[in-house]
Design a protein around this motif. Structure first.
Motif, PDB file in Angstrom:
ATOM      1  N   PRO A 204       0.791  -1.247   0.000  1.00 56.70           N
ATOM      2  CA  PRO A 204       0.000   0.000   0.000  1.00 56.70           C
ATOM      3  C   PRO A 204       0.816   1.285   0.000  1.00 56.70           C
ATOM      4  O   PRO A 204       0.270   2.348  -0.265  1.00 56.70           O
ATOM      5  N   ARG A 205       2.132   1.217   0.269  1.00 61.95           N
ATOM      6  CA  ARG A 205       2.912   2.459   0.242  1.00 61.95           C
ATOM      7  C   ARG A 205       3.673   2.612  -1.083  1.00 61.95           C
ATOM      8  O   ARG A 205       4.610   3.393  -1.194  1.00 61.95           O
ATOM      9  N   VAL A 206       3.218   1.869  -2.100  1.00 68.75           N
ATOM     10  CA  VAL A 206       3.762   2.048  -3.447  1.00 68.75           C
ATOM     11  C   VAL A 206       2.804   2.940  -4.235  1.00 68.75           C
ATOM     12  O   VAL A 206       1.582   2.835  -4.099  1.00 68.75           O
ATOM     13  N   VAL A 207       3.382   3.821  -5.054  1.00 69.60           N
ATOM     14  CA  VAL A 207       2.582   4.682  -5.928  1.00 69.60           C
ATOM     15  C   VAL A 207       2.959   4.368  -7.370  1.00 69.60           C
ATOM     16  O   VAL A 207       4.135   4.454  -7.743  1.00 69.60           O
ATOM     17  N   LEU A 208       1.969   4.004  -8.176  1.00 67.58           N
ATOM     18  CA  LEU A 208       2.180   3.805  -9.615  1.00 67.58           C
ATOM     19  C   LEU A 208       1.715   5.075 -10.318  1.00 67.58           C
ATOM     20  O   LEU A 208       0.615   5.561 -10.036  1.00 67.58           O
ATOM     21  N   THR A 209       2.546   5.611 -11.222  1.00 67.50           N
ATOM     22  CA  THR A 209       2.165   6.872 -11.877  1.00 67.50           C
ATOM     23  C   THR A 209       2.139   6.708 -13.404  1.00 67.50           C
ATOM     24  O   THR A 209       2.922   7.341 -14.111  1.00 67.50           O
ATOM     25  N   PRO A 210       1.239   5.892 -13.920  1.00 61.40           N
ATOM     26  CA  PRO A 210       1.204   5.682 -15.368  1.00 61.40           C
ATOM     27  C   PRO A 210       0.576   6.850 -16.122  1.00 61.40           C
ATOM     28  O   PRO A 210      -0.273   7.551 -15.581  1.00 61.40           O
ATOM     29  N   HIS A 211       1.024   7.068 -17.371  1.00 67.62           N
ATOM     30  CA  HIS A 211       0.199   7.846 -18.299  1.00 67.62           C
ATOM     31  C   HIS A 211      -0.745   6.857 -18.968  1.00 67.62           C
ATOM     32  O   HIS A 211      -0.706   5.650 -18.672  1.00 67.62           O
ATOM     33  N   GLU A 212      -1.598   7.344 -19.858  1.00 69.53           N
ATOM     34  CA  GLU A 212      -2.645   6.470 -20.414  1.00 69.53           C
ATOM     35  C   GLU A 212      -2.059   5.211 -21.069  1.00 69.53           C
ATOM     36  O   GLU A 212      -2.595   4.118 -20.930  1.00 69.53           O
TER      37      GLU A 212
ATOM     38  N   PHE B  67      -0.841   2.811 -18.443  1.00 64.95           N
ATOM     39  CA  PHE B  67      -2.017   2.247 -17.762  1.00 64.95           C
ATOM     40  C   PHE B  67      -2.588   1.091 -18.608  1.00 64.95           C
ATOM     41  O   PHE B  67      -2.912   0.027 -18.085  1.00 64.95           O
ATOM     42  N   ALA B  68      -2.673   1.330 -19.913  1.00 62.71           N
ATOM     43  CA  ALA B  68      -3.240   0.293 -20.800  1.00 62.71           C
ATOM     44  C   ALA B  68      -2.353  -0.954 -20.829  1.00 62.71           C
ATOM     45  O   ALA B  68      -2.845  -2.063 -21.022  1.00 62.71           O
ATOM     46  N   ARG B  69      -1.035  -0.758 -20.648  1.00 66.04           N
ATOM     47  CA  ARG B  69      -0.147  -1.935 -20.633  1.00 66.04           C
ATOM     48  C   ARG B  69      -0.381  -2.772 -19.380  1.00 66.04           C
ATOM     49  O   ARG B  69      -0.344  -4.004 -19.440  1.00 66.04           O
TER      50      ARG B  69
ATOM     51  N   PHE C  35      -3.195  -2.547 -17.288  1.00 59.73           N
ATOM     52  CA  PHE C  35      -4.619  -2.831 -17.040  1.00 59.73           C
ATOM     53  C   PHE C  35      -5.383  -2.776 -18.364  1.00 59.73           C
ATOM     54  O   PHE C  35      -6.254  -1.906 -18.544  1.00 59.73           O
ATOM     55  N   PRO C  36      -5.069  -3.687 -19.317  1.00 61.86           N
ATOM     56  CA  PRO C  36      -5.679  -3.556 -20.646  1.00 61.86           C
ATOM     57  C   PRO C  36      -7.201  -3.601 -20.609  1.00 61.86           C
ATOM     58  O   PRO C  36      -7.871  -2.863 -21.341  1.00 61.86           O
ATOM     59  N   ASP C  37      -7.770  -4.443 -19.734  1.00 62.93           N
ATOM     60  CA  ASP C  37      -9.233  -4.544 -19.686  1.00 62.93           C
ATOM     61  C   ASP C  37      -9.855  -3.241 -19.172  1.00 62.93           C
ATOM     62  O   ASP C  37     -10.886  -2.774 -19.680  1.00 62.93           O
ATOM     63  N   LEU C  38      -9.204  -2.600 -18.195  1.00 70.61           N
ATOM     64  CA  LEU C  38      -9.766  -1.359 -17.639  1.00 70.61           C
ATOM     65  C   LEU C  38      -9.636  -0.222 -18.652  1.00 70.61           C
ATOM     66  O   LEU C  38     -10.507   0.644 -18.747  1.00 70.61           O
ATOM     67  N   ALA C  39      -8.541  -0.224 -19.400  1.00 71.78           N
ATOM     68  CA  ALA C  39      -8.354   0.812 -20.417  1.00 71.78           C
ATOM     69  C   ALA C  39      -9.441   0.682 -21.477  1.00 71.78           C
ATOM     70  O   ALA C  39      -9.977   1.678 -21.966  1.00 71.78           O
ATOM     71  N   GLU C  40      -9.793  -0.536 -21.805  1.00 69.67           N
ATOM     72  CA  GLU C  40     -10.838  -0.781 -22.807  1.00 69.67           C
ATOM     73  C   GLU C  40     -12.194  -0.304 -22.266  1.00 69.67           C
ATOM     74  O   GLU C  40     -12.947   0.411 -22.950  1.00 69.67           O
ATOM     75  N   ALA C  41     -12.493  -0.656 -21.001  1.00 71.53           N
ATOM     76  CA  ALA C  41     -13.781  -0.287 -20.407  1.00 71.53           C
ATOM     77  C   ALA C  41     -13.903   1.230 -20.279  1.00 71.53           C
ATOM     78  O   ALA C  41     -15.000   1.784 -20.309  1.00 71.53           O
ATOM     79  N   ARG C  42     -12.776   1.908 -20.154  1.00 69.98           N
ATOM     80  CA  ARG C  42     -12.762   3.356 -19.968  1.00 69.98           C
ATOM     81  C   ARG C  42     -13.274   4.130 -21.178  1.00 69.98           C
ATOM     82  O   ARG C  42     -13.635   5.296 -21.077  1.00 69.98           O
ATOM     83  N   ARG C  43     -13.280   3.470 -22.337  1.00 70.40           N
ATOM     84  CA  ARG C  43     -13.804   4.157 -23.520  1.00 70.40           C
ATOM     85  C   ARG C  43     -15.240   4.619 -23.284  1.00 70.40           C
ATOM     86  O   ARG C  43     -15.677   5.636 -23.794  1.00 70.40           O
TER      87      ARG C  43
ATOM     88  N   SER D  42     -16.038   5.741 -16.674  1.00 69.44           N
ATOM     89  CA  SER D  42     -15.372   6.880 -16.045  1.00 69.44           C
ATOM     90  C   SER D  42     -13.926   6.554 -15.708  1.00 69.44           C
ATOM     91  O   SER D  42     -13.598   5.459 -15.243  1.00 69.44           O
ATOM     92  N   LYS D  43     -13.054   7.536 -15.902  1.00 66.07           N
ATOM     93  CA  LYS D  43     -11.641   7.396 -15.548  1.00 66.07           C
ATOM     94  C   LYS D  43     -11.512   7.124 -14.048  1.00 66.07           C
ATOM     95  O   LYS D  43     -10.660   6.356 -13.610  1.00 66.07           O
ATOM     96  N   ILE D  44     -12.392   7.713 -13.263  1.00 69.15           N
ATOM     97  CA  ILE D  44     -12.325   7.516 -11.810  1.00 69.15           C
ATOM     98  C   ILE D  44     -12.578   6.046 -11.469  1.00 69.15           C
ATOM     99  O   ILE D  44     -11.850   5.443 -10.683  1.00 69.15           O
ATOM    100  N   ASP D  45     -13.613   5.462 -12.077  1.00 71.10           N
ATOM    101  CA  ASP D  45     -13.923   4.054 -11.790  1.00 71.10           C
ATOM    102  C   ASP D  45     -12.750   3.164 -12.199  1.00 71.10           C
ATOM    103  O   ASP D  45     -12.386   2.224 -11.485  1.00 71.10           O
ATOM    104  N   ALA D  46     -12.161   3.451 -13.362  1.00 71.01           N
ATOM    105  CA  ALA D  46     -11.060   2.614 -13.851  1.00 71.01           C
ATOM    106  C   ALA D  46      -9.875   2.664 -12.879  1.00 71.01           C
ATOM    107  O   ALA D  46      -9.276   1.633 -12.556  1.00 71.01           O
ATOM    108  N   VAL D  47      -9.555   3.850 -12.388  1.00 70.92           N
ATOM    109  CA  VAL D  47      -8.389   3.981 -11.505  1.00 70.92           C
ATOM    110  C   VAL D  47      -8.689   3.337 -10.146  1.00 70.92           C
ATOM    111  O   VAL D  47      -7.820   2.719  -9.536  1.00 70.92           O
ATOM    112  N   ARG D  48      -9.945   3.444  -9.706  1.00 63.86           N
ATOM    113  CA  ARG D  48     -10.318   2.785  -8.443  1.00 63.86           C
ATOM    114  C   ARG D  48     -10.124   1.271  -8.524  1.00 63.86           C
ATOM    115  O   ARG D  48      -9.566   0.659  -7.617  1.00 63.86           O
TER     116      ARG D  48
END
Ligand SMILES: NC(=O)C1=CN([C@@H]2O[C@H](COP(=O)(O)OP(=O)(O)OC[C@H]3O[C@@H](n4cnc5c(N)ncnc54)[C@H](OP(=O)(O)O)[C@@H]3O)[C@@H](O)[C@H]2O)[C@@H](O)CC1
Ligand SMILES: Nc1ncnc2c1ncn2[C@@H]1O[C@H](COP(=O)(O)OP(=O)(O)O)[C@@H](O)[C@H]1O
Ligand SMILES: [K+]
Length: 517
Positions: free
Chosen positions: A380-388, A391-393, A395-403, A406-412
């Motif tokens: 929990p003390r790790v921070v991932l800072t992807p650009h889009e 992120f798609a690399r 979390f490919p399924d979440l990137a697809e659903a984001r089309r 909501s970006k908020i739901d995908a990141v959650r």
């Protein structure tokens, strides 16, 4: 900080306030319309004062009838053009009854030539939009604005421009579906995610929040809404009350209590990104920063560094040895690292040490083929800072659903899956933690920072985060990531035109001084 409410959270907040007898639905509609009319009068202190109001079949249309009444009472000339069914049921019917001015059928009236108004007000659909808009409606807005007359006709949207999803910032029905763009959007009670995400800012024009007397957004009335946790808006309070407590050292601090950041640097001639991250970590308040580079890159970096210290790190075994020094309190890996097997090993060695850690760029892409191997090692003390793209690399399924979603739901979902804090970059930057908390920092509207779209800006952000979680900040990693996102944009705005990434760390002291530190 302010809350951003989804359509469902807005409905449950309203329902809870009504259920406990604090107000009726009609009270809320009256306050919404009255507040909107006042905001319109403030925004357009125009000479002729003529409005055309487009009213829809639900409560958004009801708000439109209230605005009509209050503008007319203030001496405006008001025409209401309504859809079939507008003002026929519920609170909207009551408000339609109270409007005693002219009202015409929208489709018929649009074809007729009237005088061009100063303002066309979109009260067609708000948070209840359930399907794509009829293209006729966008044509009506355009036809009213094209009427003969003097001066320009401004567009105001009540709650949300019709056609825009208040939850996602996408146009309902896809990019080419109809939408009514606005110059000013008046959001009731709180901002909605769609005002900030994706195409929202472009379609909303400008955003003003109109209070309607509901409890503060981040204190859910009665009990927690059944609609999930509320996203915090990292608000641009000026100066932000929390900045000093989050960033400034205490009088009793020394360099080790302020934290020691270890940044992993890249190969020869690929060291700029890590050097910028290291400098940002030092500027934002880490007491010490060490850059650890492959042996061949030592000379290059020695020639470029002064306050940042240098260490040799050939491979993962060497990193594990370095980390035997318990005073190394936070790590930053990714800027300038290639997405290869050595980087994967370095990341796994770093995560094994259990320290607050930022993973960016190559440290994320190195796991494109095996994201689960990364997730298994995160904490929990790790921070991932992807650009889009990154992120798609992962979390490919979440990137697809984001089309669609909501970006908020995908990141959650991503933060939950990863078991770490995830920051997804962009003008609207979304941060979520593994505990379900989420926040949004919006570099849009009055905080637009387009100059940040420059090579290396993300490397600096990684360094800012690492510097802020190295000392006492390790106790609230999510909160410190919010501070880093805020400072990143604030610094870009302070520097302004011509910004390049190197300018960010060196402009930071001015920002801190501007805010009383
Ligand atoms: N919550 C609060 O605290 C407060 C909320 N307030 C206001 O209420 C608004 C939400 O009102 P709302 O729920 O009535 O929804 P709204 O946006 O008017 O549209 C629903 C209607 O449109 C219809 N419909 C939907 N899509 C359609 C389409 N594409 N094309 C055609 N029809 C379509 C749908 O019908 P149906 O889907 O059943 O066919 C229904 O009749 C909110 O944005 C704010 O302005 C304030 O008054 C004060 C406090
Ligand atoms: N138009 C913009 N408004 C606000 N922030 C932006 C904008 N464009 C880019 N940024 C920010 O700049 C940074 C770019 O990071 P990244 O894409 O990783 O670039 P790099 O890899 O070159 O460092 C991110 O923090 C992003 O949020
Ligand atoms: K609207």
């Amino acid at each position: 900080m302010t809350g951003i409410l989804t359509s469902a959270q807005m409905r449950s907040t309203e329902a809870a306030a009504i259920a406990c007898g604090k107000c009726s639905g009609a009270d809320l509609m009256e306050r919404a319309g009255q507040g909107a009319a006042q905001a319109i009068r403030d925004a357009f202190p125009v000479k002729h004062r003529h409005a055309v109001i487009l009213c829809g079949p639900g409560n958004n249309g009801g708000d439109g009838f209230v605005v009509a009444r209050h503008l007319a009472q203030a001496g405006w000339r008001v025409e209401v053009l309504s859809l079939p069914g507008a003002g026929q049921s519920g609170d909207a019917a009551r408000m339609a009854d109270l409007w005693d001015g002219p009202r015409e059928d929208l489709a018929r009236a649009a074809a007729e030539a009237g005088a061009r108004p100063d303002v066309v007000i979109d009260a067609l659909f708000g948070t209840g939009l359930g399907r794509p808009l009829d293209p006729l409606l966008a044509d009506v807005q355009a036809a009213v604005r094209a009427r003969a007359g003097e001066g320009a006709c401004a567009r105001v949207a009540l709650d949300c421009p019709s056609g825009l999803s208040a939850d996602t910032g996408e146009v309902v029905g896809g990019e080419d579906a109809p939408v009514l763009p606005a110059d000013l959007t008046l959001s009731f009670h709180s901002p909605k995610p769609g005002h900030y995400l994706s195409r929202g800012p472009e379609i909303c024009g400008a955003l003003t929040v109109v209070p309607i007397g509901l409890p503060p957004e981040d204190v859910p009335p009665l009990e927690a809404p059944p609609t999930g946790p509320i996203t915090r808006l990292v608000a641009p309070a000026s100066p932000p009350r929390w900045l000093g407590a989050r960033v400034a050292p205490g009088n009793g601090d020394h360099k080790y209590t302020r934290g020691h950041v270890l940044v992993l640097g890249g190969k020869v001639a690929q060291g700029g990104a890590a050097r910028m991250a290291a400098r940002a970590a030092l500027r934002v308040g880490a007491g010490l920063v060490t850059l650890a580079v492959p042996p061949a890159a030592l000379i290059e970096n020695a020639a470029r560094l002064d306050a940042v210290m240098l260490a040799r790190c050939a491979d993962a075994a060497a990193l594990t040895e370095l980390l035997e020094d318990a005073r190394l309190s936070a790590l930053c890996l990714g800027p300038g690292l290639p997405p290869d097997a050595r980087t994967r090993d370095l990341v796994l060695a770093a995560l094994g040490a259990g320290r607050p850690t930022v993973l960016d760029a190559g440290a994320l892409s190195a796991f494109a083929d095996a994201p689960d191997a990364l997730f298994a090692a995160l904490h929990p003390r790790v921070v991932l800072t992807p650009h889009e793209g990154e992120f798609a690399r992962l979390f490919p399924d979440l990137a697809e659903a984001r089309r669609e979603g909501s970006k908020i739901d995908a990141v959650r979902v991503a933060a939950d899956r990863a078991g770490a804090v995830v920051l997804l970059k962009g003008a609207a930057t979304v941060i979520a933690g593994p505990d379900g908390a989420s926040s949004l920092h919006a570099g849009v509207y009055a905080r637009a920072a387009p100059w940040l779209g420059t090579a290396g800006a993300g490397d600096v952000l990684s360094g800012l985060i690492a510097g802020l979680i190295a000392g006492r900040g390790a106790q609230d990693v999510h909160g410190q990531v919010e501070v880093a996102a805020w400072l990143h944009v604030e610094t870009a705005r302070r520097f302004g035109p011509g910004l390049i990434a190197e300018d960010l760390p060196d402009t930071l002291p001015q920002v801190l001084r501007d805010h009383g530190l």
